[in-house]
Design a protein around this motif. Structure first.
Motif, PDB file in Angstrom:
ATOM      1  N   MET D 119       0.842  -1.196   0.000  1.00 19.55           N
ATOM      2  CA  MET D 119       0.000   0.000   0.000  1.00 19.55           C
ATOM      3  C   MET D 119       0.878   1.247   0.000  1.00 19.55           C
ATOM      4  N   LEU D 120       0.653   2.071  -0.993  1.00 13.31           N
ATOM      5  CA  LEU D 120       1.426   3.301  -1.131  1.00 13.31           C
ATOM      6  C   LEU D 120       0.556   4.551  -1.110  1.00 13.31           C
ATOM      7  N   VAL D 121      -0.742   4.374  -1.346  1.00 13.70           N
ATOM      8  CA  VAL D 121      -1.615   5.517  -1.609  1.00 13.70           C
ATOM      9  C   VAL D 121      -2.461   5.875  -0.391  1.00 13.70           C
ATOM     10  N   GLN D 122      -2.439   7.142  -0.010  1.00 14.40           N
ATOM     11  CA  GLN D 122      -3.394   7.650   0.983  1.00 14.40           C
ATOM     12  C   GLN D 122      -4.218   8.750   0.336  1.00 14.40           C
ATOM     13  N   VAL D 123      -5.532   8.696   0.542  1.00 14.73           N
ATOM     14  CA  VAL D 123      -6.422   9.702  -0.028  1.00 14.73           C
ATOM     15  C   VAL D 123      -6.798  10.721   1.051  1.00 14.73           C
ATOM     16  N   GLY D 124      -6.953  11.966   0.644  1.00 13.08           N
ATOM     17  CA  GLY D 124      -7.102  13.065   1.601  1.00 13.08           C
ATOM     18  C   GLY D 124      -8.489  13.235   2.193  1.00 13.08           C
ATOM     19  N   TYR D 125      -9.046  12.179   2.743  1.00  8.47           N
ATOM     20  CA  TYR D 125     -10.308  12.312   3.480  1.00  8.47           C
ATOM     21  C   TYR D 125      -9.977  12.614   4.931  1.00  8.47           C
ATOM     22  N   MET D 126      -9.994  13.895   5.240  1.00 11.44           N
ATOM     23  CA  MET D 126      -9.463  14.326   6.528  1.00 11.44           C
ATOM     24  C   MET D 126     -10.410  14.113   7.691  1.00 11.44           C
ATOM     25  N   ARG D 127     -11.694  13.874   7.407  1.00  4.80           N
ATOM     26  CA  ARG D 127     -12.628  13.760   8.533  1.00  4.80           C
ATOM     27  C   ARG D 127     -12.275  12.623   9.481  1.00  4.80           C
ATOM     28  N   ARG D 128     -11.654  11.574   8.920  1.00  5.85           N
ATOM     29  CA  ARG D 128     -11.268  10.460   9.799  1.00  5.85           C
ATOM     30  C   ARG D 128     -10.280  10.910  10.875  1.00  5.85           C
ATOM     31  N   TYR D 129      -9.697  12.079  10.693  1.00 10.83           N
ATOM     32  CA  TYR D 129      -8.726  12.601  11.665  1.00 10.83           C
ATOM     33  C   TYR D 129      -9.314  13.697  12.548  1.00 10.83           C
ATOM     34  N   ASP D 130     -10.589  14.002  12.339  1.00 12.13           N
ATOM     35  CA  ASP D 130     -11.258  14.996  13.182  1.00 12.13           C
ATOM     36  C   ASP D 130     -11.486  14.407  14.573  1.00 12.13           C
ATOM     37  N   ARG D 131     -11.192  15.202  15.607  1.00  7.91           N
ATOM     38  CA  ARG D 131     -11.342  14.681  16.970  1.00  7.91           C
ATOM     39  C   ARG D 131     -12.787  14.294  17.280  1.00  7.91           C
ATOM     40  N   GLY D 132     -13.720  15.021  16.712  1.00 11.69           N
ATOM     41  CA  GLY D 132     -15.122  14.716  16.955  1.00 11.69           C
ATOM     42  C   GLY D 132     -15.514  13.371  16.369  1.00 11.69           C
ATOM     43  N   TYR D 133     -15.213  13.170  15.089  1.00 14.17           N
ATOM     44  CA  TYR D 133     -15.516  11.872  14.481  1.00 14.17           C
ATOM     45  C   TYR D 133     -14.760  10.755  15.187  1.00 14.17           C
ATOM     46  N   ARG D 134     -13.564  11.085  15.637  1.00 16.00           N
ATOM     47  CA  ARG D 134     -12.741  10.075  16.301  1.00 16.00           C
ATOM     48  C   ARG D 134     -13.425   9.564  17.570  1.00 16.00           C
ATOM     49  N   VAL D 135     -13.886  10.512  18.394  1.00 17.68           N
ATOM     50  CA  VAL D 135     -14.513  10.093  19.643  1.00 17.68           C
ATOM     51  C   VAL D 135     -15.870   9.452  19.366  1.00 17.68           C
ATOM     52  N   LEU D 136     -16.508   9.868  18.278  1.00 19.66           N
ATOM     53  CA  LEU D 136     -17.751   9.207  17.867  1.00 19.66           C
ATOM     54  C   LEU D 136     -17.477   7.737  17.537  1.00 19.66           C
ATOM     55  N   LYS D 137     -16.437   7.507  16.761  1.00 18.06           N
ATOM     56  CA  LYS D 137     -16.093   6.126  16.396  1.00 18.06           C
ATOM     57  C   LYS D 137     -15.680   5.317  17.618  1.00 18.06           C
ATOM     58  N   GLU D 138     -14.911   5.936  18.488  1.00 18.30           N
ATOM     59  CA  GLU D 138     -14.497   5.211  19.703  1.00 18.30           C
ATOM     60  C   GLU D 138     -15.711   4.795  20.529  1.00 18.30           C
ATOM     61  N   THR D 139     -16.677   5.676  20.575  1.00 24.31           N
ATOM     62  CA  THR D 139     -17.877   5.369  21.357  1.00 24.31           C
ATOM     63  C   THR D 139     -18.637   4.210  20.728  1.00 24.31           C
ATOM     64  N   ILE D 140     -18.794   4.261  19.410  1.00 23.58           N
ATOM     65  CA  ILE D 140     -19.475   3.153  18.725  1.00 23.58           C
ATOM     66  C   ILE D 140     -18.695   1.854  18.944  1.00 23.58           C
TER      67      ILE D 140
END
Lengths: 348, 348, 348, 348
Positions: D119-140
């Motif tokens: 794997m060499l490619v990263q796509v710039g979907y930055m929301r996965r790095y947002d603290r809000g989405y992060r804690v949302l995912k952790e909660t789920i």
């Protein structure tokens, strides 16, 4: 069974309570009215189609055969006389605040009632019937926050009229907090200190606005009170109790949540009349029901007396800058009623 | 002036409405009762000290001389017959939901009422009298959010009893949304689609729980409805209207804010009975007052018919997976009343 | 361009700042370390692969040729000596709180710095770099709430360790409020009074917990401060500023909103380390950047001195029960910097 | 160790990422730049004092000896070519969205990467790095709400520029939801339906604004998505996940709470650039760190491909009104990485 009520004073609040008893609540009939302005008394009687005699004066109304119970909604300076006369006549009496314009006057009422030997007097502190304060008290009483340690509160008005005097921020405004916190905490005040923040330039020069009132209770709770009667933004009553394991706050009044104009917002009230409107209904219904049962649930003469003594101490503290002791006589066992539990039942 | 009410059905809701009319509200007297269980009707009459005749059956009660208005709180399958008889007798009738168990039955009522020439029927959709929905509607009607475009809503119950059937999530639960959204948006439904999310493992296998209901209205508003009757966490009614310039949401019920146990929290209700308890009082008082004035303010027979047609379409959509058209006949001019404005007045 | 930093003290906070400068922030290199425990200094140097000399003592480190700037994260009692030595060496120094353990010590630093003629000292009050406090200050400074009149605040910890002494609630805990409020209000303290509410039974007997701190500022603002270090429910920092036309409150830390278990809730933090974690990064980056530009933006030696004087007054007020005056010498013009505006830029 | 990055495209986002790598983040140096506008590439190199070669074209830059890793921030239509060339050169590449302008193009990249075997490619979907989405995912992921059943979301912009086309509400706007929900739910889409509510009169006639997007996932979760790009009131990203035992919602961005002008309010953002500003920093730092370790954590080429396929399906569903199936090939085991856990570590 109907409670036949005589109303002394048919001004704004008197007329409103007549409306309640006539159009909203169960169990009461207004059978007698009087006012210093006799024409106005007659007019209110007509407006609500009352089957009511219009009396020349309050003392005659109190003594009238057909009057089971008295409502005193006249000018504050006349309250003491009418309440004393009601006690003398052995009739239950609902008296709007203040119970009397001096603590001495309140004390005379307390002594008269104790001498009579039965609680007859309820004072119109309606906050004890507000659903928000009610659930706040229930939460405290449940023990979930442990012993109360600190109470933070604020009483904020958008603005006050020109006739509003310097003393009124205590005796008309904060007086509600002085009553409701004793009830909320089941406690008494032992001292008060008043400090003056920078005066708001949008407040009258003759007013100390805002003011901070620092009180101590017999159980050691400290009360941080803010009075701000020209806060401009809304009519806002705050109360937060810090306990050993948690904090509970008075609910905000219900309002829709909006997303608009770059704000996530809830409307705040601006008119004090809207804030406790439902509490007045519950308060009077409870008074009618309890009186018909021969009981007295609400704020008692002793409560009115206690608030008056505390208010006097606040004024003295404001003027002196000192920490002023609040010394109440021992509460007669006569007044150790279960009023708060009963009032709670009024809501359910 | 007193409205003399005859009550058909003295089970849970019937008994509760009798309590309201007898102990809480003004202007009504319960003068006649009946129930399939005659003993229970007598027992309720005794419990509330009613000066009321106990009738053998609903039809006799409806025709009784002393009965001015009828309340139908019997088993749902009997509603149509009693409402039709009330119309035939020319008497105002308050009928708990459902107006009839089939849309056809509702239609017969609508036709009978139109033939009679005067609105007599009010259906017990109490949400229109909830203060929260009321202020939500006022906000929408004020124009502050522009035209409504989307309505997101959810109806969530902690859990449902064993007798709760698959259809009840529509005909007993979402039926309230089906009524209140027509009123809120002043609009009618044109289509519905129902989709099934993954089933909650904590819900019964025979239930499609949760469900999503997607509706379209005549004005083009899209409604996203969620029904989740085993959500476990609380009884939670959500409604949010997206307009052209902003969004407004139904208020949460009042509760104290707590800081405890590492949470900033507000209690949610868990029992549906607590959610609209005040709305029932306002609803019935409005019915009494309007009926005494010879008017009809609340949800009409047409509203009951509309909800029934929409509910049938929801069930068909659920079973077919298709987008189902909702075709109502033209609303008779007879039913273009000003009910919502009048109901608003009931609250103030 | 790289700022070559020498770090005195490689304990918890020293190690953490080394981690920041090495792994997170731009523009600095740790080139020298020292600690009373020399082995630990070496270990930290190894852990972060520092190209750094390990010095025997702080004074040698300060004087070292390769050290451009000094970070003092040693035991509090040693701060004064190292800061004075840094000034003597003409080197910028970042000193964790306290600047010195006595107000006298702080004053000696202020005098030395003024004599040197250039601001070199930044004190580690990180709250000024917290995004929440930042937007709070911006809101106040925008004038939208008019002149500040009252500031309500609370500093609450879940609990404190056994070694936590009675004085620490002021000199370790409330000291952050003492600094940040001067900055927030752009103001100075003139008096303080401390009162003791009922002691929490869950707090140590040797602690006065909670405490209330009442302060007055030169501009007349009144501060109501609550310190409660065994509040049990969370780590909770509150700050609310009442102005002439509105009130603004410090944001709550971000957290998801949950609907579960009959509660609508947001998690509260319980560990103080999580509360200002981002502020430390911003603070140090700003110090590095400003130092490289030859500037000093953050809390100055004067700010450290002011907090120390205020803390002493709090302790005296707590012990005497009196209102204690806070007398600071005139602030030298030397210290009338634009630090707050610059710090604001650090965040954008 | 420093990651030597070559940047293709020095327009707005390219320049901003160069600023990040140069002034904010650790571990990277921009050593090569190119742009179709060569002068602009040179100007950006000068602006940030880059020690960087300016290349004539992206392909030469990719092949350059000194370039360890590639950043593709050029015009969307060129992405595929540069990403394929990077893979051919065996170099890690960060590609801003879209990975390619067609799903076919994305598929070619996925196949090339799989053929290359790493794997060499990263796509710039930055929301996965947002603290809000992060804690949302952790909660789920913590299981506290049980299995997710329904996801309600909204993407609302104040307004869109004139060049904004009808398709952009999907391929530029909702594309972020299409990526982030797959990650949040650890799931894949199986169908989509798009319905059009009444059009906002404040939105362009050529736009279907707002739109509702109804999706189903492989695990049976139903997604109710709202896209409203002229909502007028704010930039508002909502996400709420309904699970079997509770509901969790994306945090609102931090803001002060105000009491002013009869409102209790929090400011909403109006500019999308402010919403995820911190997420971009975290995203790029994570990419640098992971790349230096020889890993790939972020949204992969497979994720970019999946989002492209889903976006195509959304457009087809919007145009046809049908429920459109979303058929992805089996995900190669190659792509079953632990990216989400690693990304979580990037934040702590």
């Amino acid at each position: 069974m109907t409670l036949r009520v005589g109303v002394i004073g048919t001004g704004a609040i008197g007329r409103d309570h007549i409306r309640r008893m006539t159009q909203v609540l169960k169990g009461a009939a207004v059978v007698a009215v009087t006012d210093v302005n006799a024409a106005q008394a007659q007019q209110v009687a007509n407006e609500f189609n009352l089957q009511a005699a219009v009396y020349d004066n309050g003392l005659d109304l109190i003594r009238a055969q057909e009057v089971d119970a008295v409502m005193v909604t006249s000018w504050g300076a006349t309250h003491e006389e009418f309440v004393l006369a009601s006690i003398a006549a052995g009739k239950p009496v609902f008296c709007e605040k203040p119970l009397a314009v001096t603590a001495e006057g309140c004390k005379r009422i307390v002594e008269a009632e104790a001498a009579f030997g039965k609680m007859l007097v309820q004072v119109g502190y309606m906050r004890r019937y507000d659903r928000g304060y009610r659930v706040l008290k229930e939460t405290i009483d449940s023990g979930v926050i442990g012993h109360p340690l600190i109470l933070h509160c604020a009483h904020r008005n958008v603005s006050v009229p020109d006739f509003y005097t310097r003393d009124m921020s205590v005796v008309d405004t904060f007086i509600h907090e002085l009553d409701v916190h004793r009830w909320l905490l089941d406690d008494d005040y032992v001292s008060v200190q008043v400090v003056r923040p920078r005066r708001s330039s949008l407040s009258g020069e003759h007013l100390n606005d805002p003011l901070l009132v620092y009180m101590e209770t017999a159980k050691g709770v400290r009360i941080n009170g803010e009075i701000f009667v020209n806060c401009k933004y809304g009519y806002d009553i705050q109360c937060q109790v810090v306990g050993e394991t948690g904090i509970v706050s008075l609910p905000e009044p219900m309002s829709v949540t909006m997303r608009s104009e770059a704000k996530l917002s809830n409307a705040l009230l601006t008119d004090w009349k809207d804030r406790f409107i439902e509490a007045y209904d519950i308060e009077l219904q409870d008074w009618i029901d309890a009186t018909l049962r021969g009981e007295m649930n609400g704020p008692s003469a002793w409560d009115g007396y206690s608030a008056a003594v505390a208010a006097d101490a606040c004024l003295a503290a404001r003027d002196s800058g000192d920490i002023v002791r609040i010394d109440m006589p021992e509460r007669p066992s006569f007044y150790r009623s279960k009023h708060s539990e009963s009032a709670a039942e009024a809501i359910r």
